[in-house]
Design a protein around this motif. Structure first.
Motif, short mmCIF file in Angstrom:
data_model
loop_
_atom_site.label_atom_id
_atom_site.label_comp_id
_atom_site.label_asym_id
_atom_site.label_seq_id
_atom_site.Cartn_x
_atom_site.Cartn_y
_atom_site.Cartn_z
N ILE A 175 -6.88 0.15 14.90
CA ILE A 175 -6.68 0.48 13.49
C ILE A 175 -7.83 -0.14 12.70
O ILE A 175 -8.07 -1.35 12.79
CB ILE A 175 -5.33 -0.04 12.98
N LYS A 176 -8.52 0.69 11.97
CA LYS A 176 -9.68 0.21 11.20
C LYS A 176 -9.20 -0.67 10.06
O LYS A 176 -8.25 -0.36 9.35
CB LYS A 176 -10.46 1.41 10.67
N ALA A 177 -9.86 -1.79 9.87
CA ALA A 177 -9.49 -2.73 8.81
C ALA A 177 -9.77 -2.13 7.44
O ALA A 177 -10.77 -1.42 7.24
CB ALA A 177 -10.26 -4.04 8.98
N ARG A 178 -8.85 -2.37 6.50
CA ARG A 178 -9.02 -1.88 5.14
C ARG A 178 -8.31 -2.84 4.19
O ARG A 178 -7.54 -3.70 4.60
CB ARG A 178 -8.42 -0.47 4.98
N ALA A 179 -8.58 -2.67 2.91
CA ALA A 179 -7.97 -3.53 1.90
C ALA A 179 -6.55 -3.09 1.62
O ALA A 179 -6.22 -1.89 1.67
CB ALA A 179 -8.79 -3.46 0.61
N ILE A 180 -5.66 -4.04 1.36
CA ILE A 180 -4.26 -3.74 1.05
C ILE A 180 -4.18 -3.19 -0.37
O ILE A 180 -4.72 -3.78 -1.31
CB ILE A 180 -3.39 -5.00 1.19
N THR A 181 -3.49 -2.07 -0.52
CA THR A 181 -3.38 -1.44 -1.83
C THR A 181 -2.36 -2.16 -2.71
O THR A 181 -1.56 -2.98 -2.22
CB THR A 181 -2.98 0.03 -1.68
N LYS A 182 -2.37 -1.82 -4.00
CA LYS A 182 -1.47 -2.45 -4.95
C LYS A 182 -0.02 -2.04 -4.68
O LYS A 182 0.91 -2.86 -4.78
CB LYS A 182 -1.87 -2.05 -6.36
N ASP A 183 0.20 -0.76 -4.31
CA ASP A 183 1.55 -0.29 -4.01
C ASP A 183 2.14 -0.99 -2.80
O ASP A 183 3.33 -1.31 -2.76
CB ASP A 183 1.54 1.23 -3.78
N GLU A 184 1.30 -1.23 -1.79
CA GLU A 184 1.77 -1.91 -0.59
C GLU A 184 2.15 -3.36 -0.88
O GLU A 184 3.07 -3.90 -0.27
CB GLU A 184 0.70 -1.86 0.50
N LYS A 185 1.45 -4.00 -1.82
CA LYS A 185 1.78 -5.37 -2.17
C LYS A 185 3.11 -5.45 -2.92
O LYS A 185 3.88 -6.39 -2.75
CB LYS A 185 0.67 -5.97 -3.03
N GLU A 186 3.39 -4.45 -3.75
CA GLU A 186 4.61 -4.47 -4.56
C GLU A 186 5.84 -4.08 -3.76
O GLU A 186 6.94 -4.54 -4.06
CB GLU A 186 4.43 -3.51 -5.75
N LYS A 187 5.67 -3.24 -2.74
CA LYS A 187 6.82 -2.79 -1.95
C LYS A 187 7.33 -3.91 -1.05
O LYS A 187 6.57 -4.75 -0.57
CB LYS A 187 6.44 -1.58 -1.10
N SER A 188 8.65 -3.88 -0.83
CA SER A 188 9.28 -4.87 0.04
C SER A 188 10.19 -4.14 1.03
O SER A 188 11.13 -3.45 0.61
CB SER A 188 10.09 -5.87 -0.78
N ALA A 189 9.89 -4.29 2.31
CA ALA A 189 10.70 -3.62 3.33
C ALA A 189 12.12 -4.19 3.34
O ALA A 189 13.09 -3.45 3.54
CB ALA A 189 10.05 -3.80 4.70
N TYR A 190 12.25 -5.49 3.09
CA TYR A 190 13.57 -6.12 3.08
C TYR A 190 14.44 -5.53 1.97
O TYR A 190 15.60 -5.19 2.18
CB TYR A 190 13.44 -7.63 2.90
N LYS A 191 13.86 -5.39 0.76
CA LYS A 191 14.63 -4.87 -0.37
C LYS A 191 15.02 -3.40 -0.15
O LYS A 191 16.12 -2.98 -0.52
CB LYS A 191 13.81 -5.00 -1.66
N THR A 192 14.13 -2.65 0.47
CA THR A 192 14.43 -1.23 0.75
C THR A 192 15.60 -1.11 1.71
O THR A 192 16.53 -0.31 1.50
CB THR A 192 13.19 -0.54 1.33
N LEU A 193 15.57 -1.89 2.80
CA LEU A 193 16.67 -1.85 3.78
C LEU A 193 17.96 -2.39 3.19
O LEU A 193 19.05 -1.88 3.46
CB LEU A 193 16.27 -2.65 5.02
N LYS A 194 17.84 -3.44 2.37
CA LYS A 194 19.03 -4.02 1.74
C LYS A 194 19.71 -3.02 0.83
O LYS A 194 20.94 -2.87 0.84
CB LYS A 194 18.60 -5.26 0.96
#
Length: 219
Positions: A175-194
C-alpha cells in the motif's frame, strides 16, 4: 534401545548413508525416486482425459466462490470455497435450482460476514454468467429452451481448461504511503459500531412506539 521421553518415532524417508556404508547397504538405506518424469506425464494425461470427458464443460468442475481462510494466521489470504451462499445467488439474481444445473456450486451452510465478500462473489457470479454458454440438451428446434445459447454461437466454443474457472484475484500487499485526510481523522470506527449496536438493540422499541403513535394519529 529405547528413546527418552514421549517423542515421535524417527521415520526419515529419504535417508542417505555415509561414505563408509557404500555398496550393498546403500540400496537398503537410500530410497530413490526415479519415476518423477513418468508421473508428470501420467498426471498430464489424466488431466487431458478428464477434460475430454467433461467437454464442453470446464475442466475445473463447478464455479466456486473466493473466501478468506479461518484463523488469524491465514485470514489475509484468498482461496476457493465450497459453494456460493444463498444471499450471493439472490443478489446476483440466479435461482438456486438453476445454479446447480449451470455449473455453480452452492453451499447453504456458509454465511456472509461482511459486505465486501458478498459483493466480490456477486461480481464473480455476474462475470461467469456473462461468459456462460448453455448447450441445448436435444437436437432440433424443439430441443432449444429459453435461456439456451443459439446454435450459431456454439460452433467455435473452446473448453475452459484452467485450474480455476475464474482465477482467484491476487491482492496487492503493498500500500503506497499517503497523508491521512481530514475525514479519516474525524471518523471513529468505535463510535460507528457502537451506534449500529445501539440502533439494533432499540429497533423493536422504536417500531412499537412509531406504530402506537400512528394508531393514535388515525383516531
Amino acid at each position: 534401545m529405547g528413546h527418552a521421553g514421549n517423542n515421535v518415532i524417527p521415520n526419515v524417508h529419504f535417508r542417505k548413508v555415509n561414505g563408509c556404508q557404500a555398496g550393498r547397504k546403500n540400496s537398503v538405506f537410500m530410497r530413490t525416486w526415479l519415476d518423477q518424469a513418468g508421473r508428470k506425464k501420467r498426471r498430464a494425461n489424466n488431466r487431458k482425459a478428464k477434460a475430454a470427458k467433461l467437454f464442453p464443460r470446464p475442466a475445473a468442475g463447478n464455479l466456486r466462490p473466493v473466501v478468506h481462510p479461518p484463523t488469524q494466521r491465514y485470514n489475509m489470504k484468498l482461496r476457493l470455497g465450497k459453494g456460493f451462499t444463498l444471499d450471493e445467488l439472490k443478489e446476483a439474481k440466479i435461482p438456486v435450482k438453476q445454479a446447480k444445473t449451470i455449473g455453480i456450486a452452492v453451499d447453504h451452510r456458509r454465511r456472509n460476514r461482511c459486505t465486501e465478500s458478498l459483493q466480490a462473489n456477486v461480481q464473480r457470479l455476474k462475470l461467469y454468467m456473462s461468459k456462460l454458454f448453455i448447450f441445448p440438451k436435444k437436437s432440433g428446434k424443439k430441443g432449444v429452451k429459453k435461456g439456451d445459447t443459439p446454435r450459431s454461437e456454439l460452433q467455435s466454443v473452446a473448453q475452459n481448461t484452467l485450474r480455476e474457472i475464474i482465477p482467484v484475484p491476487k491482492p496487492d500487499l503493498r500500500i503506497k504511503a499517503r497523508a491521512i485526510t481530514k475525514d479519516e481523522k474525524e471518523k471513529s470506527a468505535y463510535k460507528t459500531l457502537k451506534k449500529a449496536r445501539t440502533d439494533k438493540k432499540y429497533l423493536g422499541a422504536k417500531l412499537k412506539k412509531a406504530k402506537a403513535a400512528s394508531g393514535k394519529a388515525e383516531e
